[in-house]
Design a protein around this motif. Structure first.
Motif, PDB file in Angstrom:
ATOM      1  N   SER A  44       0.844  -1.188   0.000  1.00  0.00           N
ATOM      2  CA  SER A  44       0.000   0.000   0.000  1.00  0.00           C
ATOM      3  C   SER A  44       0.888   1.249   0.000  1.00  0.00           C
ATOM      4  N   LEU A  45       0.281   2.384  -0.284  1.00  0.00           N
ATOM      5  CA  LEU A  45       1.002   3.646  -0.212  1.00  0.00           C
ATOM      6  C   LEU A  45       1.452   3.916   1.226  1.00  0.00           C
ATOM      7  N   THR A  46       0.654   3.498   2.187  1.00  0.00           N
ATOM      8  CA  THR A  46       1.009   3.660   3.599  1.00  0.00           C
ATOM      9  C   THR A  46       2.306   2.916   3.910  1.00  0.00           C
ATOM     10  N   ASP A  47       2.453   1.696   3.395  1.00  0.00           N
ATOM     11  CA  ASP A  47       3.684   0.918   3.591  1.00  0.00           C
ATOM     12  C   ASP A  47       4.884   1.636   2.976  1.00  0.00           C
ATOM     13  N   LEU A  48       4.697   2.165   1.776  1.00  0.00           N
ATOM     14  CA  LEU A  48       5.778   2.865   1.077  1.00  0.00           C
ATOM     15  C   LEU A  48       6.197   4.115   1.839  1.00  0.00           C
ATOM     16  N   VAL A  49       5.235   4.891   2.303  1.00  0.00           N
ATOM     17  CA  VAL A  49       5.538   6.115   3.057  1.00  0.00           C
ATOM     18  C   VAL A  49       6.244   5.780   4.366  1.00  0.00           C
ATOM     19  N   TYR A  51       8.137   3.217   4.995  1.00  0.00           N
ATOM     20  CA  TYR A  51       9.513   2.830   4.663  1.00  0.00           C
ATOM     21  C   TYR A  51      10.348   4.064   4.329  1.00  0.00           C
ATOM     22  N   ALA A  52       9.795   4.958   3.535  1.00  0.00           N
ATOM     23  CA  ALA A  52      10.517   6.173   3.141  1.00  0.00           C
ATOM     24  C   ALA A  52      10.876   7.027   4.344  1.00  0.00           C
ATOM     25  N   LYS A  53       9.968   7.122   5.302  1.00  0.00           N
ATOM     26  CA  LYS A  53      10.259   7.894   6.519  1.00  0.00           C
ATOM     27  C   LYS A  53      11.377   7.259   7.326  1.00  0.00           C
ATOM     28  N   GLY A  54      11.413   5.939   7.357  1.00  0.00           N
ATOM     29  CA  GLY A  54      12.434   5.231   8.120  1.00  0.00           C
ATOM     30  C   GLY A  54      13.753   5.069   7.394  1.00  0.00           C
ATOM     31  N   HIS A  55      13.755   5.326   6.086  1.00  0.00           N
ATOM     32  CA  HIS A  55      14.957   5.156   5.266  1.00  0.00           C
ATOM     33  C   HIS A  55      15.114   6.350   4.315  1.00  0.00           C
ATOM     34  N   PRO A  56      15.376   7.546   4.848  1.00  0.00           N
ATOM     35  CA  PRO A  56      15.484   8.737   3.997  1.00  0.00           C
ATOM     36  C   PRO A  56      16.519   8.561   2.882  1.00  0.00           C
ATOM     37  N   GLY A  57      16.156   8.996   1.696  1.00  0.00           N
ATOM     38  CA  GLY A  57      17.057   8.945   0.556  1.00  0.00           C
ATOM     39  C   GLY A  57      17.180   7.592  -0.117  1.00  0.00           C
ATOM     40  N   LYS A  58      16.439   6.593   0.335  1.00  0.00           N
ATOM     41  CA  LYS A  58      16.550   5.242  -0.230  1.00  0.00           C
ATOM     42  C   LYS A  58      15.478   4.919  -1.276  1.00  0.00           C
ATOM     43  N   VAL A  79       4.051  16.040   1.741  1.00  0.00           N
ATOM     44  CA  VAL A  79       2.958  15.680   2.650  1.00  0.00           C
ATOM     45  C   VAL A  79       3.382  14.534   3.568  1.00  0.00           C
ATOM     46  N   ALA A  80       4.105  13.599   3.023  1.00  0.00           N
ATOM     47  CA  ALA A  80       4.541  12.440   3.811  1.00  0.00           C
ATOM     48  C   ALA A  80       5.794  12.750   4.625  1.00  0.00           C
ATOM     49  N   ALA A  81       6.377  13.921   4.387  1.00  0.00           N
ATOM     50  CA  ALA A  81       7.625  14.321   5.052  1.00  0.00           C
ATOM     51  C   ALA A  81       8.729  13.293   4.787  1.00  0.00           C
TER      52      ALA A  81
END
Length: 83
Positions: A44-49, A51-58, A79-81
């Motif tokens: 889901s988009l929630t899963d992707l966001v 992960y992105a928050k926990g792994h900046p730049g990845k 929006v997702a920061a």
């Protein structure tokens, strides 16, 4: 309207798109979809966001280009920061 709303902030003495123009026809609609490979860790988009928050730049993305796609990614990231 494309870049008309943005141009007012960049250039002086331009037409005001809301005042000086009126819509006469809808030429097309351009839905955007987010896809991934079947073996991806995200469901889901929630899963992707998350992960992105926990792994900046990845996170990377690819697109066919165009302002709509690029601005959507920038907006979603802000929006997702997540960057």
């Amino acid at each position: 309207m494309g870049l008309c709303p943005v141009n007012g902030w960049v250039y002086k003495n331009l037409n005001d798109a809301r005042r000086d123009f009126k819509p006469i026809a809808l030429i097309g609609m351009f839905p955007l979809v987010l896809v991934e490979s079947p073996g991806s860790r995200f469901s889901s988009l929630t899963d992707l966001v998350a992960y992105a928050k926990g792994h900046p730049g990845k996170i990377n993305y690819g697109s066919g280009g165009g302002e709509r796609v690029n601005w959507t990614v920038v907006w979603t990231s802000s929006v997702a920061a997540a960057s």
